[in-house]
Design an enzyme around this catalytic site. Structure first.
Site, short mmCIF file in Angstrom:
data_model
loop_
_atom_site.label_atom_id
_atom_site.label_comp_id
_atom_site.label_asym_id
_atom_site.label_seq_id
_atom_site.Cartn_x
_atom_site.Cartn_y
_atom_site.Cartn_z
N ASP A 1 5.43 -13.03 -8.69
CA ASP A 1 4.52 -12.41 -7.74
C ASP A 1 4.73 -13.05 -6.37
O ASP A 1 4.96 -14.27 -6.29
CB ASP A 1 3.06 -12.59 -8.18
CG ASP A 1 2.11 -11.60 -7.52
OD1 ASP A 1 1.94 -11.69 -6.28
OD2 ASP A 1 1.53 -10.76 -8.22
N GLY B 1 -2.10 -11.39 -3.84
CA GLY B 1 -2.62 -11.79 -5.14
C GLY B 1 -3.47 -13.04 -5.06
O GLY B 1 -3.63 -13.65 -4.00
N SER C 1 0.98 6.08 -12.58
CA SER C 1 -0.34 6.49 -12.09
C SER C 1 -0.56 7.98 -12.32
O SER C 1 0.40 8.78 -12.29
CB SER C 1 -0.46 6.18 -10.60
OG SER C 1 -1.60 6.77 -10.04
N TYR D 1 2.02 7.32 -2.15
CA TYR D 1 1.86 6.40 -3.28
C TYR D 1 2.26 7.09 -4.58
O TYR D 1 3.06 6.55 -5.37
CB TYR D 1 0.41 5.91 -3.34
CG TYR D 1 0.05 5.28 -4.66
CD1 TYR D 1 0.59 4.06 -5.04
CD2 TYR D 1 -0.83 5.92 -5.53
CE1 TYR D 1 0.27 3.49 -6.27
CE2 TYR D 1 -1.16 5.36 -6.75
CZ TYR D 1 -0.61 4.14 -7.12
OH TYR D 1 -0.93 3.59 -8.33
N LYS E 1 5.61 6.51 -7.41
CA LYS E 1 5.52 6.38 -8.86
C LYS E 1 6.36 7.47 -9.54
O LYS E 1 7.07 7.20 -10.52
CB LYS E 1 4.06 6.48 -9.31
CG LYS E 1 3.18 5.34 -8.82
CD LYS E 1 3.61 4.00 -9.39
CE LYS E 1 2.62 2.90 -9.04
NZ LYS E 1 3.03 1.58 -9.58
N HIS F 1 -11.28 0.89 -3.75
CA HIS F 1 -11.64 1.60 -4.97
C HIS F 1 -13.15 1.79 -5.06
O HIS F 1 -13.93 0.91 -4.66
CB HIS F 1 -11.11 0.85 -6.19
CG HIS F 1 -9.62 0.87 -6.27
ND1 HIS F 1 -8.90 0.06 -7.14
CD2 HIS F 1 -8.68 1.59 -5.59
CE1 HIS F 1 -7.61 0.29 -6.99
NE2 HIS F 1 -7.46 1.22 -6.06
N ARG G 1 -10.81 12.19 2.64
CA ARG G 1 -9.74 11.24 2.93
C ARG G 1 -8.41 11.89 2.57
O ARG G 1 -8.26 12.46 1.48
CB ARG G 1 -9.96 9.95 2.13
CG ARG G 1 -8.99 8.84 2.40
CD ARG G 1 -9.44 7.56 1.70
NE ARG G 1 -9.67 7.79 0.27
CZ ARG G 1 -10.17 6.86 -0.54
NH1 ARG G 1 -10.53 5.67 -0.07
NH2 ARG G 1 -10.34 7.12 -1.83
N ALA G 2 -7.44 11.82 3.44
CA ALA G 2 -6.14 12.44 3.19
C ALA G 2 -5.51 11.88 1.92
O ALA G 2 -5.54 10.68 1.68
CB ALA G 2 -5.21 12.22 4.38
N GLY G 3 -4.94 12.77 1.11
CA GLY G 3 -4.22 12.34 -0.08
C GLY G 3 -5.06 12.22 -1.32
O GLY G 3 -4.56 11.77 -2.36
#
Length: 325
Positions: A31, A36, A117, A141, A145, A187, A278-280
């Site tokens: 990492d 983190g 995702s 995003y 993925k 989130h 919110r866009a997306g």
């Protein structure tokens, strides 16, 4: 098994490492620690600080260990931010995966579990969403993925790599030791709980004009401990073949329903500031979980939204400033 876990010092990865160690696997963690938390990493795991895109660091690590499997959690995760900074997401998420895959091929590591995702689906044609639904992301995003998922069969065609892509729906909740602590936090559930704790004046609710039962987005929430368990099952699955699986509860809750549930769980009013979409953000994402149940043998043990939010609330109360507590 000796397992390399990449990008672990955040949320889902930290819980997965705990479960790997409980199952007596030997774990090495790679990492950057840029976003983190050291406190999120199990003390029994070997921690190597470095970037998965750094070929020298990655090759030195694989040369010095006989890894039998890799779990890749690395990558930026904010869908809204990805709309504003697509290049940053493409450069990090896709190039990091390529570097890791090339190194795995070079050193003969044959098992990969990839953190994907539900964002790969975009606005799906049918809900609940089966794994056969087309990948049509609506934000960069999700595109990163989907791009990695499309690469994996080509590496598998080389004859050695077996992989599982785990398409998370909305990870939420906490264990006693590990919780959600992103900086900044975007989130819904942790933002709701921060409002309950008085750490933000109000919750920003993005979009109240979606074609849903109360005008807000619908999401499928799955407990982080259940997600972590799926990674161990996926590692076993790669002993024989490859695949892609949805990880969700199969239940859909609107943003307003999440807020109301959090009000009941916390006993706080939780003020809301309604804002434009919110866009997306897709309208509705709910998983079909039949394939994960039948093929992986995976069952979400904490499907109730009140239980998920309750576990997160206990962690946030115990850790009001996250891992800095």
């Amino acid at each position: 098994m000796r397992i390399l876990v990449v990008g672990v010092a955040g949320y889902i990865g930290s819980v997965t490492v705990d479960q790997l160690i409980e199952a007596n696997h030997e774990v090495t963690v790679l990492d950057t620690m840029v976003s983190g938390h050291r406190g999120a990493v199990n003390d029994q795991a070997e921690l190597v600080q470095g970037d998965v895109r750094d070929e020298e660091t990655l090759h030195r690590l694989l040369a010095g260990h006989n890894f039998q499997g890799v779990i890749n959690f690395s990558g930026y995760i904010q869908a809204g931010e990805s709309v504003q900074q697509p290049g940053r997401y493409f450069a990090n998420n896709i190039s990091g995966a390529i570097a890791l895959l090339n190194a795995m091929v070079a050193f003969g590591v044959e098992r990969l579990v990839f953190s994907s995702s539900a964002a790969v689906y975009g606005n799906p044609e049918t809900v609940p969403i089966p794994e056969t639904a087309p990948m049509r992301p609506v934000n960069p995003y999700g595109e990163t993925k989907a791009a990695v998922e499309r690469m994996l069969p080509w590496y598998g065609n080389l004859g050695h790599l077996r992989y599982v892509s785990l398409r998370y729906f909305n990870a939420a909740g906490a264990t006693e030791q590990r919780g959600e602590d992103h900086r900044p936090e975007t989130h819904l559930i942790p933002c709701v709980l921060q409002a309950a704790l008085g750490q933000r004046p109000a919750l920003a609710l993005f979009g109240t004009d979606y074609p849903t039962r109360d005008g807000t987005c619908v999401r499928d929430y799955v407990h982080v401990a259940d997600l972590a368990e799926a990674h161990l099952l996926a590692l076993d699955y790669t002993s024989k073949t490859s695949g892609a699986f949805n990880l969700g509860s199969g239940l859909g809750f609107t943003n307003k329903e999440v807020i109301e549930t959090a009000r009941r769980v916390t006993g706080h009013a939780i003020p809301v500031n309604e804002q434009p979409r919110r866009a997306g953000d897709p309208t509705e994402l709910v998983a079909s979980q039949e394939l994960a149940r039948s093929e992986l043998g995976w069952t979400p043990w904490h499907p109730e939204l009140e239980d998920i939010i309750g576990s997160a609330w206990r962690w946030h109360q115990a850790h009001p400033t996250g891992y800095a507590s």
